[in-house]
Design a protein around this motif. Structure first.
Motif, PDB file in Angstrom:
ATOM      1  N   VAL A  94      59.248  29.492  59.951  1.00 12.88           N
ATOM      2  CA  VAL A  94      60.455  30.548  60.296  1.00 12.88           C
ATOM      3  C   VAL A  94      61.879  29.699  60.337  1.00 12.88           C
ATOM      4  O   VAL A  94      62.674  30.255  60.020  1.00 12.88           O
ATOM      5  CB  VAL A  94      60.109  31.112  61.806  1.00 12.88           C
ATOM      6  N   SER A  95      61.744  28.391  60.572  1.00 17.31           N
ATOM      7  CA  SER A  95      62.715  27.568  60.590  1.00 17.31           C
ATOM      8  C   SER A  95      63.477  27.723  59.279  1.00 17.31           C
ATOM      9  O   SER A  95      64.697  27.712  58.978  1.00 17.31           O
ATOM     10  CB  SER A  95      62.446  26.078  61.227  1.00 17.31           C
ATOM     11  N   LEU A  96      62.556  27.342  58.292  1.00 12.02           N
ATOM     12  CA  LEU A  96      62.809  27.345  56.745  1.00 12.02           C
ATOM     13  C   LEU A  96      63.625  28.587  56.198  1.00 12.02           C
ATOM     14  O   LEU A  96      64.670  28.552  55.735  1.00 12.02           O
ATOM     15  CB  LEU A  96      61.569  26.903  56.018  1.00 12.02           C
ATOM     16  N   LEU A  97      63.006  29.703  56.681  1.00 16.22           N
ATOM     17  CA  LEU A  97      63.513  30.861  56.408  1.00 16.22           C
ATOM     18  C   LEU A  97      64.872  31.054  56.781  1.00 16.22           C
ATOM     19  O   LEU A  97      65.836  31.545  56.070  1.00 16.22           O
ATOM     20  CB  LEU A  97      62.542  32.237  56.865  1.00 16.22           C
ATOM     21  N   ILE A  98      65.167  30.892  58.123  1.00 16.34           N
ATOM     22  CA  ILE A  98      66.336  31.013  58.679  1.00 16.34           C
ATOM     23  C   ILE A  98      67.514  29.982  57.889  1.00 16.34           C
ATOM     24  O   ILE A  98      68.526  30.456  57.512  1.00 16.34           O
ATOM     25  CB  ILE A  98      66.425  30.788  60.101  1.00 16.34           C
ATOM     26  N   LEU A  99      67.175  28.757  57.823  1.00 17.40           N
ATOM     27  CA  LEU A  99      67.906  27.788  57.252  1.00 17.40           C
ATOM     28  C   LEU A  99      68.339  28.229  55.704  1.00 17.40           C
ATOM     29  O   LEU A  99      69.307  27.752  55.144  1.00 17.40           O
ATOM     30  CB  LEU A  99      67.450  26.368  57.449  1.00 17.40           C
ATOM     31  N   ALA A 100      67.253  28.502  55.012  1.00 17.64           N
ATOM     32  CA  ALA A 100      67.309  29.033  53.560  1.00 17.64           C
ATOM     33  C   ALA A 100      68.489  30.163  53.436  1.00 17.64           C
ATOM     34  O   ALA A 100      69.178  30.160  52.568  1.00 17.64           O
ATOM     35  CB  ALA A 100      65.791  29.487  53.032  1.00 17.64           C
ATOM     36  N   SER A 101      68.409  31.048  54.472  1.00 11.64           N
ATOM     37  CA  SER A 101      69.113  32.209  54.593  1.00 11.64           C
ATOM     38  C   SER A 101      70.816  31.659  54.445  1.00 11.64           C
ATOM     39  O   SER A 101      71.537  32.336  53.878  1.00 11.64           O
ATOM     40  CB  SER A 101      68.947  33.221  55.670  1.00 11.64           C
ATOM     41  N   ILE A 102      70.908  30.668  55.305  1.00  7.30           N
ATOM     42  CA  ILE A 102      72.303  30.066  55.324  1.00  7.30           C
ATOM     43  C   ILE A 102      72.759  29.464  53.842  1.00  7.30           C
ATOM     44  O   ILE A 102      73.817  29.711  53.544  1.00  7.30           O
ATOM     45  CB  ILE A 102      72.517  29.096  56.369  1.00  7.30           C
ATOM     46  N   ILE A 103      71.823  28.777  53.295  1.00  5.85           N
ATOM     47  CA  ILE A 103      72.153  28.140  52.177  1.00  5.85           C
ATOM     48  C   ILE A 103      72.283  28.965  50.894  1.00  5.85           C
ATOM     49  O   ILE A 103      73.271  29.028  49.972  1.00  5.85           O
ATOM     50  CB  ILE A 103      71.071  26.975  51.594  1.00  5.85           C
ATOM     51  N   ILE A 104      71.679  30.210  51.211  1.00  2.00           N
ATOM     52  CA  ILE A 104      71.685  31.243  50.045  1.00  2.00           C
ATOM     53  C   ILE A 104      72.858  31.808  49.888  1.00  2.00           C
ATOM     54  O   ILE A 104      73.430  32.132  48.935  1.00  2.00           O
ATOM     55  CB  ILE A 104      70.498  32.381  50.293  1.00  2.00           C
ATOM     56  N   LYS A 105      73.553  31.980  51.069  1.00  2.00           N
ATOM     57  CA  LYS A 105      74.773  32.610  51.166  1.00  2.00           C
ATOM     58  C   LYS A 105      76.120  31.767  51.276  1.00  2.00           C
ATOM     59  O   LYS A 105      77.152  32.099  51.236  1.00  2.00           O
ATOM     60  CB  LYS A 105      74.881  33.696  52.447  1.00  2.00           C
TER      61      LYS A 105
END
Length: 263
Positions: A77-88
């Motif tokens: 879950v932590s990875l999903l949230i941080l990945a969403s920041i980098i993606i955008k």
């Protein structure tokens, strides 16, 4: 595996605090149902009740540092949230980066679990996430080796489209600081994704002018820091990423050995 079993089966501390609030908004009525059932891990923002100490009665945590053991789901879950920041970060969602996230999750978790994760990921990307609050929760609750693994994955996402933008670098650097990762560790992992003359030294966190003995000492230190066993508690699904870091440390050392002509 149902979505409910996936989201609830392997998550501990990440159901509380700002991360729990983000999950709650992303999965909507499912969290409301859990709250109605009296789940002690749902945050105050979901239930309207005072949140119980997340450390109380939680198994496998460090009593001196009050840090619970990070489970595979917490990391996921932590990875999903941080990945969403980098993606955008660069103002757009590149399909190659999205495909990288999906493929990595398939490699780690298998098709069914990856599909659930990616569905949650798409919902998270629609939110405005406070990276500072999320990172501070991760810093408090997650061990150092697992945080380094997160950082390594974020660089992989940024590099997935073949080009890392300045905005992506800035976001990863900011996240790294909030996660309590030192500049040396940040530069070490960053160097694993770039080709340059001094990268081998950066990976080992040393200057090019150091002695051969210092190189050997640095290699032993970094091999210990990045050894896959350090994230063994996250499960076999995360061993591959850890092994990649470990392999790059070995290759950096072998490159310097060859360059300097010592064994």
């Amino acid at each position: 595996m149902s979505f409910a079993k996936w989201i609830g089966g392997a998550i501990g501390w990440s159901f509380g605090g700002p991360i729990g609030a983000i999950i709650g908004l992303a999965i909507g009525s499912f969290v409301d149902n859990m709250a109605d059932a009296g789940s002690p891990l749902i945050g105050e923002r979901q239930t309207g009740q005072k949140r119980r100490d997340p450390y109380r009665r939680m198994p496998n945590y460090d009593k001196q540092r009050r840090r619970p053991k990070t489970q595979s789901g917490d990391f996921e879950v932590s990875l999903l949230i941080l990945a969403s920041i980098i993606i955008k970060a660069d103002g757009k969602q590149d399909q190659r980066e999205l495909d990288f996230v999906r493929q990595q999750f398939r490699n780690m978790y298998g098709k069914e679990r990856a599909n659930h994760a990616f569905d949650l990921f798409k919902r998270i990307t629609k939110q405005n996430v406070s990276k500072r609050q999320v990172c501070l929760q991760i810093k408090q609750m997650m061990d150092h080796a697992s945080r380094l693994q997160l950082l390594h994955f974020l660089f992989g996402i940024a590099k997935a489209d073949g080009h890392v933008t300045e905005r992506e670098i800035k976001e990863i650097y900011t996240i790294s600081g909030h996660l309590g990762i030192s500049n040396k560790d940040y530069e070490s992992i960053k160097a694993m994704f770039y080709n340059s003359i001094d990268n081998a030294y950066k990976i080992l966190e040393i200057d090019k002018s150091v002695s051969d003995d210092a190189v050997k000492k640095a290699y032993r230190k970094m091999a210990k820091k990045y050894h896959p066993d350090r994230v063994g508690h996250l499960g076999k699904e995360h061993q591959e990423g850890a092994e990649e870091k470990f392999r790059q440390v070995q290759e950096a050392y072998e490159h310097i050995q060859k360059e300097r002509g010592f064994k």
